[in-house]
Design a protein around this motif. Structure first.
Motif, PDB file in Angstrom:
ATOM      1  N   GLU A  89     -27.027 -10.988 -23.714  1.00 36.85           N
ATOM      2  CA  GLU A  89     -27.792 -10.821 -22.478  1.00 36.85           C
ATOM      3  C   GLU A  89     -26.959 -10.754 -21.228  1.00 36.85           C
ATOM      4  OE1 GLU A  89     -30.369 -14.333 -22.428  1.00 36.85           O
ATOM      5  OE2 GLU A  89     -31.593 -13.671 -24.189  1.00 36.85           O
ATOM      6  N   PHE A  90     -25.845 -10.068 -21.430  1.00 32.16           N
ATOM      7  CA  PHE A  90     -25.080  -9.815 -20.219  1.00 32.16           C
ATOM      8  C   PHE A  90     -25.801  -8.468 -19.619  1.00 32.16           C
ATOM      9  CE2 PHE A  90     -21.410  -6.868 -18.525  1.00 32.16           C
ATOM     10  CZ  PHE A  90     -20.903  -7.835 -17.676  1.00 32.16           C
ATOM     11  N   GLU A  95     -23.329  -0.414 -18.807  1.00 38.30           N
ATOM     12  CA  GLU A  95     -22.373   0.056 -18.174  1.00 38.30           C
ATOM     13  C   GLU A  95     -20.939  -0.271 -18.680  1.00 38.30           C
ATOM     14  OE1 GLU A  95     -25.157  -1.323 -17.229  1.00 38.30           O
ATOM     15  OE2 GLU A  95     -25.606  -1.304 -15.255  1.00 38.30           O
ATOM     16  N   ALA A  96     -20.656  -1.412 -19.318  1.00 37.56           N
ATOM     17  CA  ALA A  96     -19.632  -1.873 -19.844  1.00 37.56           C
ATOM     18  C   ALA A  96     -19.160  -0.980 -20.819  1.00 37.56           C
ATOM     19  CB  ALA A  96     -19.770  -3.342 -20.287  1.00 37.56           C
ATOM     20  N   LEU A 193     -13.210  -7.597 -19.141  1.00 38.47           N
ATOM     21  CA  LEU A 193     -14.271  -6.493 -18.968  1.00 38.47           C
ATOM     22  C   LEU A 193     -15.488  -7.178 -18.018  1.00 38.47           C
ATOM     23  CD1 LEU A 193     -15.050  -3.566 -18.910  1.00 38.47           C
ATOM     24  CD2 LEU A 193     -15.993  -3.819 -21.316  1.00 38.47           C
ATOM     25  N   LYS A 194     -16.019  -8.149 -18.731  1.00 42.78           N
ATOM     26  CA  LYS A 194     -17.440  -8.675 -18.240  1.00 42.78           C
ATOM     27  C   LYS A 194     -16.921  -9.321 -16.838  1.00 42.78           C
ATOM     28  CE  LYS A 194     -19.530 -11.405 -21.126  1.00 42.78           C
ATOM     29  NZ  LYS A 194     -19.422 -12.203 -22.222  1.00 42.78           N
ATOM     30  N   ALA A 195     -16.086 -10.143 -16.643  1.00 42.48           N
ATOM     31  CA  ALA A 195     -15.345 -10.522 -15.356  1.00 42.48           C
ATOM     32  C   ALA A 195     -15.426  -9.740 -14.380  1.00 42.48           C
ATOM     33  CB  ALA A 195     -14.444 -11.481 -15.814  1.00 42.48           C
ATOM     34  N   PHE A 196     -14.586  -8.608 -14.801  1.00 43.93           N
ATOM     35  CA  PHE A 196     -14.224  -7.456 -13.788  1.00 43.93           C
ATOM     36  C   PHE A 196     -15.693  -6.794 -13.268  1.00 43.93           C
ATOM     37  CE2 PHE A 196     -14.430  -2.799 -14.088  1.00 43.93           C
ATOM     38  CZ  PHE A 196     -13.758  -2.487 -12.700  1.00 43.93           C
ATOM     39  N   ILE A 197     -16.859  -6.332 -14.209  1.00 46.72           N
ATOM     40  CA  ILE A 197     -17.960  -5.942 -13.766  1.00 46.72           C
ATOM     41  C   ILE A 197     -18.669  -6.924 -12.882  1.00 46.72           C
ATOM     42  CG2 ILE A 197     -20.074  -5.166 -14.800  1.00 46.72           C
ATOM     43  CD1 ILE A 197     -18.643  -4.125 -17.308  1.00 46.72           C
TER      44      ILE A 197
END
Length: 280
Positions: A89-90, A95-96, A193-197
């Motif tokens: 559920e990101f 986009e990632a 990657l998730k933290a950056f986004i």
């Protein structure tokens, strides 16, 4: 529970790194970004662009025609990333997957060179070698350290991404060594990657933009520099830098990402395929 390394590997890698340093090998020169390794990229892209300029507008067509194996690897992997992040559920799963698609191609092309032990040794033997790209998503240790710093200074990110909350420490051999091992692990690369986004979406106010706009800004920040200013990233929207990294050459990174998103968003994988990927 994911662990970044085993102690035996740490001892072996650290010993090798020290040996390289005392042998007079300079990581900063030996471990430069491998433009020279990509002669087949230079030749094939230059020839293709001269004879068939439509490839500029459709880089995905070029990869399908000229790098079919690398394209299929990137497409399948990005599709699996997209599906896994959706299951988590990101909110920016498409986009990632899109912004790492070009890096998956680069990884496939250079895989043999990128995965040698010598490169791993050099990558963490010196602070000067932090610009080398590592793993499936081709993340640089410097990029990962910047993300760690962002997490350390943001209470919300700190709570969400405690697994990579290391404060950007880069001054010791152990800290650089551990970061390299994290960047070779799919779980940790995905967390970075998730933290950056999430950081970029917030700082650039992209929450209410359409997916295409988010992919443009996020891919520019991912490929060039973590950034807080839209106008800086907008300058990169028309650059032809992939896969060399040099402005004026080859393909537009944002265009690749946008076309890839169209490709794999229409071909979702099954739960069985995802399970197989996670077990690898």
């Amino acid at each position: 529970m994911h662990t970044p390394h085993k102690m035996t590997n740490k001892i072996i890698f650290s010993t090798a790194a020290v040996f390289l340093i005392f042998s007079g090998i300079q990581p900063v020169s030996v471990f430069a970004k491998p433009f020279n390794l990509g002669s087949k990229i230079t030749n094939s892209t230059n020839n293709a662009n001269e004879k068939e300029p439509n490839y500029y507008e459709s880089p995905i067509t070029f990869f399908k025609d000229r790098w079919k194996k690398d394209y299929n690897f990137a497409l399948n992997t990005a599709n699996k990333i997209y599906t896994e992040l959706e299951q988590q559920e990101f909110p920016y799963s498409l986009e990632a997957a899109a912004i790492v698609f070009p890096e998956l191609i680069r990884y496939s092309v250079f895989q043999n060179e990128l995965e040698t032990l010598m490169n791993k040794f050099l990558a963490y033997a010196s602070e000067d070698s932090s610009g080398f790209s590592i793993g499936l998503f081709q993340m640089k240790p410097q990029f990962a350290a910047e993300v760690e710093n962002l997490i350390a200074n943001d209470s919300e990110l700190k709570n969400k991404y405690s697994s990579i909350d290391f404060g950007g420490e880069n001054s010791t051999l152990n800290s650089r060594h551990d970061r390299i091992l994290r960047l070779n692990d799919f779980f940790y690369q995905t967390e970075y990657l998730k933290a950056f986004i999430e950081y970029e979406v917030n700082v650039l106010s992209l929450e209410n933009e359409d997916i295409q706009t988010r992919i443009n800004y996020l891919s520019a920040a991912y490929n060039y520099a973590i950034c807080t200013k839209r106008d800086f990233l907008e300058e990169a929207f028309n650059w032809q830098t992939f896969p060399s990294g040099k402005p004026g050459l080859y393909f537009n990174y944002q265009k690749i990402c946008l076309q890839a998103a169209d490709e794999f968003s229409a071909n979702k994988i099954t739960a069985k395929e995802l399970s197989t990927f996670q077990a690898q």
